[in-house]
Motif scaffolding. Sequence first.
Motif, short mmCIF file in Angstrom:
data_model
loop_
_atom_site.label_atom_id
_atom_site.label_comp_id
_atom_site.label_asym_id
_atom_site.label_seq_id
_atom_site.Cartn_x
_atom_site.Cartn_y
_atom_site.Cartn_z
N ASP A 8 0.80 -1.07 0.00
CA ASP A 8 -0.05 -0.08 0.03
C ASP A 8 0.77 1.23 0.12
N SER A 10 -0.49 4.22 -1.16
CA SER A 10 -1.44 5.35 -1.24
C SER A 10 -1.08 6.79 -0.68
N SER A 11 -1.46 7.60 -1.40
CA SER A 11 -1.38 9.10 -0.60
C SER A 11 -0.13 9.54 -0.30
N ASN A 32 -2.12 -1.15 -3.77
CA ASN A 32 -2.70 0.20 -3.77
C ASN A 32 -1.87 1.38 -4.23
N SER A 34 -3.09 4.45 -5.28
CA SER A 34 -3.91 5.34 -5.40
C SER A 34 -3.82 6.78 -4.93
N HIS A 35 -4.08 8.04 -5.38
CA HIS A 35 -3.89 9.09 -4.64
C HIS A 35 -2.46 9.82 -4.58
N SER A 54 -9.46 0.36 -8.73
CA SER A 54 -9.28 1.25 -7.73
C SER A 54 -8.07 1.25 -7.19
N ALA A 55 -7.13 0.63 -7.44
CA ALA A 55 -5.52 0.32 -6.82
C ALA A 55 -4.78 1.60 -7.65
N PHE A 56 -5.37 2.03 -8.74
CA PHE A 56 -4.76 3.03 -9.61
C PHE A 56 -5.44 4.57 -9.77
N PHE A 57 -6.61 4.63 -8.89
CA PHE A 57 -7.28 5.73 -9.20
C PHE A 57 -6.63 6.91 -8.51
N TYR A 58 -7.18 8.24 -9.01
CA TYR A 58 -6.41 9.49 -8.61
C TYR A 58 -5.20 9.71 -8.90
N ASN A 59 -4.77 9.31 -9.96
CA ASN A 59 -3.27 9.45 -10.58
C ASN A 59 -3.57 9.99 -12.11
#
Length: 156
Positions: A8, A10-11, A32, A34-35, A54-59
């Motif tokens: 993970d 993310s962010s 994950n 994402s973000h 969803s593991a790649f969202f907000y990129n």
Amino acid sequence: MNQLESLDLSSNNFSGIIPPSISALNFLSQLNLSHNKLSGKIPSGNQLQTLDASAFFYNDGLCGYPLSNCTNVTPAQGSFHGGNQDGNGDWFDDLWLYIGIASGFIVGFWMFIAFIMIKESRRMSYFRSIDRVYDWIYVKLVIYSARLKLILARRN
């Protein structure tokens, strides 16, 4: 690391491309990313094809399976003009940053030294103020030390 099952990241404000070597992680079942600010094509690999989108969202710059198809081509990893894909910028930019910081420190330091050395009254008042601060800190430490010894003596 080859037996990594879950990752993970993310962010974390990561930028650049996803390294193709991540597709060599055969046991990876959860990822994950994402973000972040990742861009380029998602590497294809056995385990990466089974991951949820969803593991790649907000990129914003990321494309490829399981997201939409890639319509733009990203620059190569080591291109000179585009900078490094990991967000660190060119080594040349970093060099000028360090040169600027060092020269600013040197000029500022010597201007301060010249300011206090030119006039004797400035020099004397500067060193007197340093002595006053030193004396104030010393007195405070002695007082707090005495109070602490008194408190510890009362407890025993």
